[in-house]
Design a protein around this motif. Structure first.
Motif, PDB file in Angstrom:
ATOM      1  N   ARG A   1      10.451  -4.101  -3.405  1.00  0.00           N
ATOM      2  CA  ARG A   1       9.405  -3.173  -2.950  1.00  0.00           C
ATOM      3  C   ARG A   1       8.090  -3.921  -2.706  1.00  0.00           C
ATOM      4  N   TYR A   2       7.751  -4.805  -3.633  1.00  0.00           N
ATOM      5  CA  TYR A   2       6.507  -5.580  -3.504  1.00  0.00           C
ATOM      6  C   TYR A   2       6.544  -6.449  -2.252  1.00  0.00           C
ATOM      7  N   GLU A   3       7.682  -7.128  -2.021  1.00  0.00           N
ATOM      8  CA  GLU A   3       7.807  -8.024  -0.870  1.00  0.00           C
ATOM      9  C   GLU A   3       7.732  -7.256   0.447  1.00  0.00           C
TER      10      GLU A   3
ATOM     11  N   ILE B   1      10.697   2.592   8.508  1.00  0.00           N
ATOM     12  CA  ILE B   1       9.760   1.660   7.877  1.00  0.00           C
ATOM     13  C   ILE B   1       9.329   0.574   8.852  1.00  0.00           C
ATOM     14  N   LEU B   2      10.145   0.310   9.878  1.00  0.00           N
ATOM     15  CA  LEU B   2       9.785  -0.700  10.869  1.00  0.00           C
ATOM     16  C   LEU B   2       8.634  -0.273  11.747  1.00  0.00           C
ATOM     17  N   GLU B   3       8.324   1.012  11.735  1.00  0.00           N
ATOM     18  CA  GLU B   3       7.208   1.508  12.536  1.00  0.00           C
ATOM     19  C   GLU B   3       5.871   1.047  11.961  1.00  0.00           C
ATOM     20  N   TYR B   4       5.897   0.527  10.723  1.00  0.00           N
ATOM     21  CA  TYR B   4       4.658   0.074  10.089  1.00  0.00           C
ATOM     22  C   TYR B   4       4.396  -1.403  10.327  1.00  0.00           C
ATOM     23  N   ILE B   5       5.218  -2.039  11.193  1.00  0.00           N
ATOM     24  CA  ILE B   5       4.998  -3.457  11.506  1.00  0.00           C
ATOM     25  C   ILE B   5       3.715  -3.603  12.306  1.00  0.00           C
TER      26      ILE B   5
ATOM     27  N   THR C   1       0.338  -0.395   2.138  1.00  0.00           N
ATOM     28  CA  THR C   1       0.238   0.017   0.737  1.00  0.00           C
ATOM     29  C   THR C   1       1.449   0.863   0.365  1.00  0.00           C
ATOM     30  N   GLU C   2       1.692   0.970  -0.929  1.00  0.00           N
ATOM     31  CA  GLU C   2       2.826   1.773  -1.402  1.00  0.00           C
ATOM     32  C   GLU C   2       2.628   3.245  -1.056  1.00  0.00           C
ATOM     33  N   GLU C   3       1.367   3.686  -1.009  1.00  0.00           N
ATOM     34  CA  GLU C   3       1.093   5.083  -0.653  1.00  0.00           C
ATOM     35  C   GLU C   3       1.558   5.388   0.773  1.00  0.00           C
ATOM     36  N   MET C   4       1.470   4.392   1.642  1.00  0.00           N
ATOM     37  CA  MET C   4       1.837   4.591   3.043  1.00  0.00           C
ATOM     38  C   MET C   4       3.351   4.631   3.247  1.00  0.00           C
ATOM     39  N   VAL C   5       4.083   3.750   2.569  1.00  0.00           N
ATOM     40  CA  VAL C   5       5.530   3.637   2.823  1.00  0.00           C
ATOM     41  C   VAL C   5       6.394   4.037   1.632  1.00  0.00           C
ATOM     42  N   GLY C   6       5.754   4.512   0.559  1.00  0.00           N
ATOM     43  CA  GLY C   6       6.498   4.867  -0.648  1.00  0.00           C
ATOM     44  C   GLY C   6       7.597   5.887  -0.413  1.00  0.00           C
ATOM     45  N   TYR C   7       7.320   6.878   0.450  1.00  0.00           N
ATOM     46  CA  TYR C   7       8.313   7.941   0.705  1.00  0.00           C
ATOM     47  C   TYR C   7       9.560   7.387   1.391  1.00  0.00           C
ATOM     48  N   ILE C   8       9.408   6.284   2.128  1.00  0.00           N
ATOM     49  CA  ILE C   8      10.572   5.646   2.759  1.00  0.00           C
ATOM     50  C   ILE C   8      11.271   4.728   1.756  1.00  0.00           C
ATOM     51  N   LEU C   9      10.491   3.974   0.995  1.00  0.00           N
ATOM     52  CA  LEU C   9      11.066   3.080  -0.009  1.00  0.00           C
ATOM     53  C   LEU C   9      11.923   3.843  -1.014  1.00  0.00           C
TER      54      LEU C   9
END
Length: 276
Positions: free
Chosen positions: A145-147, A272-276, A155-163
């Motif tokens: 998750r960190y990597e 999650i790739l949309e956040y690249i 940030t985790e707030e942005m992608v946490g729901y996908i992770l």
């Protein structure tokens, strides 16, 4: 005293001594019960059976294998599927909890903790799985998750729901690999959607006007109707949107075919790739 009686008394004394020390070991938590080992054995076999039945050769995977014409590619893909299954077994929370329960009759000491990790590592080695960071799956997940967050520079707030949708190490591995492999995507030229839309609308207006003119002259217009707008962007498909779409498709295939991920969850994960 009869010789045989002396042997019997000596044998009885030895048994009492052994029983005393065995009881001492049990009281001080230096023994594992046979029942605990048998329970873990059943749990481990159930986990293996569950993974092999539910995760290997799902409908998606089977259809993929049947579609392959090349024997070598079949062997490569099938090998990847099996490795993904073994990876999931090796890092199963149920397996680790089962090991802890098996050692549960032992008093909690540094020695016990070391023995649990050693036993767990032996299972992973037996399955041919090597850890990336740590022996424990939970710590590996935190590292993944960190990597992922670090590589995306978010940030985790942005992608946490996908992770949270990513459940298995195989899935984390595929996601992180895709992100690392397409780090250059953000530097690719982006399509000018407004210009493309306006050009397409202009094309459609000219097309419709041409058809109306041909109809008026009683001339065939079927071929004109078949004409489709084609973007004449200089960089062709090598742009941000099209490249990202291609990488998403590759990740989707990795998840559904190699990791045995369900289609709905795979569709969620590739976002999650949309956040690249």
């Amino acid at each position: 005293m009869d010789k045989s009686l002396r042997y019997y008394q000596r044998f009885t004394l030895i048994q009492k001594i052994k029983t005393f020390y065995l009881g001492k070991d049990v009281r001080e938590g230096r023994r594992i019960y046979k029942d605990d080992v048998e329970r873990f054995n059943h749990l481990f076999l159930d986990q293996v059976k569950s993974v092999l039945l539910e995760k290997v050769l799902t409908g998606t995977q089977l259809n993929h294998l049947l579609s392959l014409k090349n024997k070598k590619q079949f062997e490569i893909d099938f090998d990847l599927m099996i490795k993904a299954a073994l990876w999931e077994i090796a890092y199963s929370n149920d397996v680790y909890k089962g090991i802890e329960q098996m050692f549960g009759s032992m008093a909690m000491t540094l020695e016990k903790d070391t023995e649990i990790k050693k036993f767990y590592k032996n299972i992973q080695n037996a399955l041919g799985i090597k850890t990336l960071i740590d022996e424990e799956k939970s710590k590996n997940i935190q590292w993944y998750r960190y990597e992922i967050i670090k590589t995306l520079e978010t940030t985790e707030e942005m992608v946490g729901y996908i992770l949270d949708e990513i459940k298995k190490p195989c899935e984390y591995d595929s996601v992180l690999g895709s992100i690392q492999n397409c780090s250059y995507v953000s530097s690719l030229p982006k399509r000018d959607r407004k210009a493309i839309y306006e050009a397409k609308q202009k094309f459609e207006r000219v097309k419709q006007k041409t058809i109306e003119g041909l109809k008026f002259l009683n001339l065939p217009y079927d071929e004109v109707e078949k004409k489709q707008y084609a973007s004449k962007e200089e960089f062709g498909w090598v742009n941000y949107e099209m490249t990202l779409k291609h990488i998403k498709r590759v990740l989707y295939d990795d998840l559904t075919i190699i990791c045995g991920t369900g289609k709905n969850r795979a569709n969620m994960i590739i976002k999650i790739l949309e956040y690249i």
